[in-house]
Each structure stands twice: as structure tokens, then as C-alpha cells.
Design a protein around this motif. Structure first.
Motif, PDB file in Angstrom:
ATOM      1  N   ARG A   1       0.832  -1.213   0.000  1.00  0.00           N
ATOM      2  CA  ARG A   1       0.000   0.000   0.000  1.00  0.00           C
ATOM      3  C   ARG A   1       0.867   1.264   0.000  1.00  0.00           C
ATOM      4  NH1 ARG A   1      -5.278  -0.225   1.413  1.00  0.00           N
ATOM      5  NH2 ARG A   1      -5.064   1.572   2.793  1.00  0.00           N
TER       6      ARG A   1
ATOM      7  N   ALA B   1       1.766   1.711  -3.521  1.00  0.00           N
ATOM      8  CA  ALA B   1       0.620   2.224  -4.271  1.00  0.00           C
ATOM      9  C   ALA B   1       0.337   3.689  -3.967  1.00  0.00           C
ATOM     10  CB  ALA B   1      -0.619   1.388  -3.949  1.00  0.00           C
TER      11      ALA B   1
ATOM     12  N   LEU C   1      -1.236   4.505  -1.073  1.00  0.00           N
ATOM     13  CA  LEU C   1      -2.422   4.530  -0.217  1.00  0.00           C
ATOM     14  C   LEU C   1      -2.058   4.698   1.256  1.00  0.00           C
ATOM     15  CD1 LEU C   1      -4.419   1.647  -1.955  1.00  0.00           C
ATOM     16  CD2 LEU C   1      -4.810   4.107  -2.162  1.00  0.00           C
TER      17      LEU C   1
ATOM     18  N   PRO D   1      -1.472   8.478  -5.558  1.00  0.00           N
ATOM     19  CA  PRO D   1      -1.552   7.178  -6.251  1.00  0.00           C
ATOM     20  C   PRO D   1      -1.687   7.337  -7.759  1.00  0.00           C
ATOM     21  CG  PRO D   1      -2.994   7.171  -4.338  1.00  0.00           C
ATOM     22  CD  PRO D   1      -2.423   8.561  -4.440  1.00  0.00           C
TER      23      PRO D   1
END
Lengths: 285, 346
Positions: free
Chosen positions: B47, B50, B52, B72
Motif C-alpha cells: 500500500r 501504491a 495509499l 496514487p
């Protein structure tokens, strides 16, 4: 000759009739009658002549549409109908937009003071309208909003109830949807509008029905804030049948019958959107 | 396609550090699988790649760009989520097209790419359906389509198969691997399922408690685990680990210090000693048998532990009977009893 053979005694055998079901259906039937009777009387009375209104038969002996003709010919009724429509539609649209925007923010973003803001919004639910009317009135007077559409509408443009309802629903929207959209390149407003909002249509429908009905039937505040007849909403206008021309029940009932139509339409259109579990379809099977 | 590079990557929540300085290079076109138990930090790492989760320390590069501070959408990655996250109010076509949301392509080109992705994934028949009318496997394919259509620098998969049943999971493993070979894309894939890791990865990264324990080709990790945790985590059923005292023979470390001895169930053969001079012989009463078809797993008691060995399909021992199992020296793994680290690498 029909090819279907009729066998005698195909009726439900006595042993299959469930006593609990009888009780249940009886209670539901009584409840249904209680709900529907006033509506039926409203329509019935609207079809009666002034001389017949205290004749309590449900089906008028000589039904007439004269009341409808008169109400519709009466110049102000359509004006009130339009006023009510404007107020209810604008306030409903405003609530759908702003309540869900605030509810989404409170449900899906972490920021300092989030709990405080939420509690502050909720706490306004505990203040009765009667206490708010005087400040609203003073405020309207100072801003010059008395006897204007905006004056009728502004107190209801967003509601704590709507914000609370939408926040609770947005909390059930899985974060994965929003994160996927973030990765796909949407900005936060688009994510709310294109992804989150369609996932809470049941809540939006419910909020739309509540808000529309609440504003369509609102009486107290519009009565206080409006003075000119051209700005009356339907409930205020209908009372004028009682004040100016003695109490003309058949006219009031006719006006009320006409006023019911949009609420029925709204309910019938929106209720099909109130389907549970729509959202789960995009997640694990 | 691009490389992904993590340098001294850390993540803290409040005062608690959950990722402790990870260094990793993922080559262009490489399929890297992060594997480890729940809470080991593998999903958090993904994450962070990414965008996030915020990076607490260190550096993430995708291609030659440092992406720590990028949103992102600016990282040009695509991600497939555990529960698919395809939008229920859109058709398959619209869901896949969302992947092209930011790309300034003309309508015809967008439609062509969407249809192409649907074709590759076998979704053409369902392209105008909504997710509710699709099976779990088809929904996961839609999620992959949305990722694929964009031609991203890298694909990130966060436990994409864990909601599917065993049969479908096996099929999707093959499909994802085939897709990787076809597209030649860089993939970072997170799973807690070591079978997925073994079957799909070019390279496995084993994580535990926010650290990378070991990374390498699947067979390298299988046959050469660096510690007891990795040894037991990779391979099914898990490797048997017993103390050298229980084993009997001369297995101790330098100066006779006690060691832990590991042997995979597949290498521990139940049956008579054919006089081949096995290094390890263990005996005990059978507590359970699991006939798998080609072979039978035999669970037997050794002191307080249960050890698993393998018997031929035709010779299924009775529960309660005593069996003896043997393993050759080449199949024994020795670990330090205190640190649980492997004592020798092959």
C-alpha cells in the motif's frame, strides 16, 4: 370444454390454516383500514357538494367534480402548488447534495476535530423547532429574507438528520472502492460523486422522500415567514379556505387530495431504489 | 514497465514501527511475491508502493522517479484488491474503462482497449453485464481488466485470490501467471498462501514482523531456508522441526551444543529401513493418517511433538500402530537452537 379437471374439495383444508396467520392478517387488516380510511374520506368528501359533506357515506350519492374545477379555477391554488413544488424540490436537492457531502467527509476522512464536528451537528437535533423559529425570524428580518422563497427554504437547506443518515450509510461503503478509484486517477470530488454516491442510492432515496414530504407538508415556519398570498405554500393556502370563506370542508379536502398526488408520485418513483444489498454486488462473491 | 526499488523503507503508526527499514529491488518485468503471516507488514508495504499509505521513512522509486510524495494516480501503477472493488453500479465495460479514466484517448481507442482487455480475460460475453451477474472468478477478472487496460508501470496485487474457492484459485493462479508471461509486466503480489508464492513467483520475499527474512527463487527458499520460521512457512505440509536430543544421532553443533533439526514430510519416509544408512530414524505411535492418493501423510507421536512422514499410497498404517520413518542426511536442515537460524547453507 375445458381440459382442466375440477376436483371437488381443492380448497384449503382446515388443518393447513395457521391460527397465527389469522391473527397476523387480522391485525394487519385493521391497521390498513385505519391508515386508509382518512384518505378515502378525503377523496370522498372532495367529490361531495357542500350540502352532502356531513353525510358520512363513503360513496357520495351524487359525486361531482365541481370542487376540483373550482379549486383549479381559483387563481391562487396553482400558485401555491408551484410554490410548494419549488420549495420542496430545491430543499430536497440541497439536502441530497450537502448532507451527503458532509456525511461522506465525516465518514471517510480522518481529520482533527472530526468527532467534535459530528457531535456538534448531532446535538442540534435536540433543539426543538419552536426554539429556533425566533432566531430564524430575526435573522430573516435582518437579512431581508422575510416573505421570500429563500426565507422559506433556508432553515432546511441542510439538516443534522440527513447528515447523520448519510454518514452512517457512507461508513458501510468499503474503503477499497475509494482506494481503487484513487489509483484509477479520480479526484476526491469525483470519487464521491461517481463512486460513493451511486453506492448509497437507498439512503439517498429515503432522504429524498423524508425531505420532500417534510417540506411539502411544512406549515409552521412558512406560515410565519410569508405574508403575501402569492408566496403561500399549499398547507398555508389550504387554511385560507377555512378563514376567508367559512370552513369549506369540501374545498379543503379537494385541495388536500390534489396536494397528495405529488407525494404519492415521489414515493412510488423512489421506493424501488430502496433496495438493500445493492452495494455488496461489487465485492467478494 | 518499470523497476520498483525500496530503500530503508519504514512505516510507523504513532510510536509503533511496523515496517523496519526494508530494502528491495524489483527488476523490470519481474514477478515478486511477498509472503508472510497476517500482520507481517506485506500489505502495508504494498500500500505504500501504491501511495495509499504514507511513507514514514526511506524511499520508494518506480522507474527512475522517487514517488514518496506522489498521489496514487501519479504513480502509474494498477492495483487489484482482495475483494475486487469493482463498481456494482457499472457494467463490466464501464468498470474496465474506468482504468483509462485519466488517459486522454479518443473514444474509439478507449473502446478498442477495453474490448481487447475483455477478450484476453475471456470477459467478452459478459461485457455488458453488471458485477452482480458474475461469478467470483469473473469479478476478479474484471478487476484485473481494469488494471491491465491502462498499461501501467507495475501491477500490485493484494491477496487477490483469497476470496475464491480452492479450485478457482488454482485456475486463477495459472491465468495470472500466463498473463504475466504475455504482458511481461512488473508485478508485486501479496499473499499469505505459500502455494501461490511457490507456484507463481519469479522471486519470493518472506516477511515477518516488518522485516524481510529471506528472498530468492521459490526452490531456493524451499530447499535452503534461512531460519525455522521460513522453513516451516514455505512448503506444505510444514517442515518437521525437532531437537537434536529427540533425533538421537550425532547432530549437535560445534562442541556438542544442541541444535534444531528440520526435515520435510516428503523426505521422511515411513517404512522399513532398506539398509541405505539413513542418517535419521524416528519411531512413534501413529496418531492420524491422511491418504492423499499418490501418497499418504502419516502423523506420529515423538515425545511431546507430532511429526509428519510420508508413506506409499499402498501402505497405509493403522492409527495406534508404531511406525519408523527415515531420512537421508542430504535432506536434513540444521538450525541453531537459540537463534533458530540455519547453521549451514547449501
Amino acid at each position: 370444454m375445458s381440459s382442466v379437471t375440477e376436483t371437488p374439495g381443492t380448497g384449503l383444508p382446515m388443518s393447513r390454516i395457521n391460527p397465527k396467520a389469522i391473527v397476523r392478517w387480522t391485525i394487519l387488516f385493521i391497521g390498513g383500514v385505519l391508515m386508509v380510511t382518512p384518505l378515502l374520506y378525503m377523496f370522498s368528501t372532495s367529490l361531495k357538494t357542500p350540502g352532502q359533506i356531513y353525510d358520512l357515506r363513503l360513496i357520495p350519492s351524487a359525486p361531482t367534480l365541481a370542487n376540483y374545477m373550482e379549486v383549479l379555477r381559483e387563481g391562487d391554488f396553482m400558485r401555491w402548488f408551484i410554490n410548494s413544488s419549488i420549495v420542496a424540490v430545491v430543499v430536497t436537492a440541497s439536502n441530497l447534495f450537502f448532507d451527503s457531502l458532509v456525511g461522506y467527509t465525516l465518514a471517510k476522512f480522518k481529520f482533527r476535530g472530526r468527532r467534535f464536528v459530528f457531535i456538534a451537528i448531532l446535538s442540534t437535533l435536540m433543539i426543538p423547532t419552536e426554539m429556533l423559529v425566533i432566531p430564524w425570524y430575526l435573522m430573516s428580518a435582518q437579512f431581508g429574507w422575510l416573505d421570500t422563497y429563500w426565507g422559506i427554504m433556508f432553515p432546511g437547506m441542510t439538516t443534522a438528520f440527513g447528515t447523520f443518515l448519510m454518514k452512517q450509510f457512507f461508513e458501510t461503503v468499503p474503503d477499497d472502492f475509494l482506494e481503487a478509484a484513487r489509483i484509477d486517477g479520480m479526484n476526491e470530488f469525483t470519487i464521491w460523486w461517481k463512486i460513493a454516491m451511486p453506492l448509497v442510492t437507498p439512503a439517498l432515496s429515503a432522504l429524498a422522500i423524508f425531505t420532500f414530504l417534510g417540506n411539502w407538508t411544512a406549515f409552521f415556519w412558512p406560515l410565519i415567514v410569508t405574508t403575501s398570498k402569492e408566496l403561500y405554500t399549499l398547507p398555508i393556502g389550504l387554511t385560507s379556505f377555512a378563514v376567508e370563506q367559512a370552513i369549506r370542508w369540501e374545498m379543503i379536502m379537494t385541495g388536500a387530495a390534489l396536494a397528495t398526488i405529488p407525494t404519492l408520485v415521489i414515493f412510488l418513483v423512489l421506493q424501488r431504489f430502496i433496495v438493500r444489498g445493492v452495494m455488496l454486488a461489487g465485492l467478494k462473491g | 514497465m518499470a523497476t520498483i526499488s525500496l530503500k530503508n523503507l519504514t512505516k510507523t503508526y504513532g510510536k509503533v514501527e511496523v515496517i523496519h527499514g526494508i530494502d528491495l529491488e524489483i527488476a523490470d518485468g519481474e514477478f515478486v511475491v511477498f509472503v508472510g503471516p497476517s500482520g507481517c507488514g506485506k500489505s502495508t508495504t504494498l500500500r505504500m508502493v501504491a501511495g495509499l499509505e504514507e511513507v514514514s521513512g526511506g524511499e520508494i522509486r518506480i522507474g527512475d522517479r522517487v514517488v514518496n510524495e506522489l498521489d496514487p494516480k501519479q504513480r502509474n501503477i494498477a492495483m487489484v484488491f482482495q475483494n475486487y472493488a469493482i463498481y456494482p453500479h457499472m457494467t463490466v465495460r464501464e468498470n474496465i474503462a474506468i482504468g483509462l479514466y485519466t488517459q486522454k484517448l479518443d473514444k474509439a481507442e478507449k473502446a478498442r482497449r477495453v474490448e481487447n482487455a475483455a477478450e484476453i480475460l475471456g470477459l467478452t460475453k459478459f461485457i455488458d453485464r453488471r458485477p452482480a451477474a458474475l461469478s467470483g472468478g469473473q469479478r476478479q477478472r474484471v478487476a484485473m481488466g481494469r488494471a491491465m487496460v491502462r498499461d501501467p508501470a507495475a501491477f500490485l496485487f493484494d491477496e487477490p485470490l483469497s476470496n475464491l474457492d480452492a479450485q478457482l484459485r488454482a485456475q486463477m493462479r495459472i491465468e495470472i501467471k500466463a498473463l504475466h508471461q504475455r504482458l511481461g509486466s512488473t508485478i508485486a503480489y501479496v499473499t499469505h498462501d505459500q502455494v501461490e508464492a511457490m507456484t507463481m513467483a519469479d522471486r519470493i520475499v518472506v516477511m515477518k514482523d516488518g522485516h524481510i527474512l529471506q528472498q530468492g527463487r521459490p526452490m531456493e527458499i524451499y530447499s535452503n531456508p534461512v531460519d525455522v520460521f521460513t522453513a516451516r512457512f514455505i512448503g506444505t505440509p510444514s517442515m518437521n522441526v525437532i531437537s537434536s536430543g529427540q533425533a538421537g544421532g550425532e547432530f549437535g553443533g560445534d562442541g556438542g551444543t544442541p541444535v534444531l533439526l528440520g526435515v520435510r514430510p516428503q523426505d521422511l519416509h515411513v517404512g522399513p529401513d532398506a539398509g541405505e544408512g539413513h542418517a535419521l530414524s524416528l519411531s512413534g505411535p501413529v496418531t492420524a493418517v491422511e491418504p492423499l492418493g499418490p501418497e499418504t501423510l502419516v502423523h506420529f507421536q515423538l515425545g511431546d511433538d507430532t511429526v509428519i512422514g510420508t508413506a506409499p499410497a499402498t501402505e497405509i498404517p493403522e492409527v495406534g500402530s508404531t511406525v519408523t520413518a527415515h531420512a537421508g542426511r542430504a535432506h536434513l536442515h540444521r538450525f541453531d537452537a537459540k537463534t533458530e537460524k540455519a547453521l549451514e547453507r547449501r
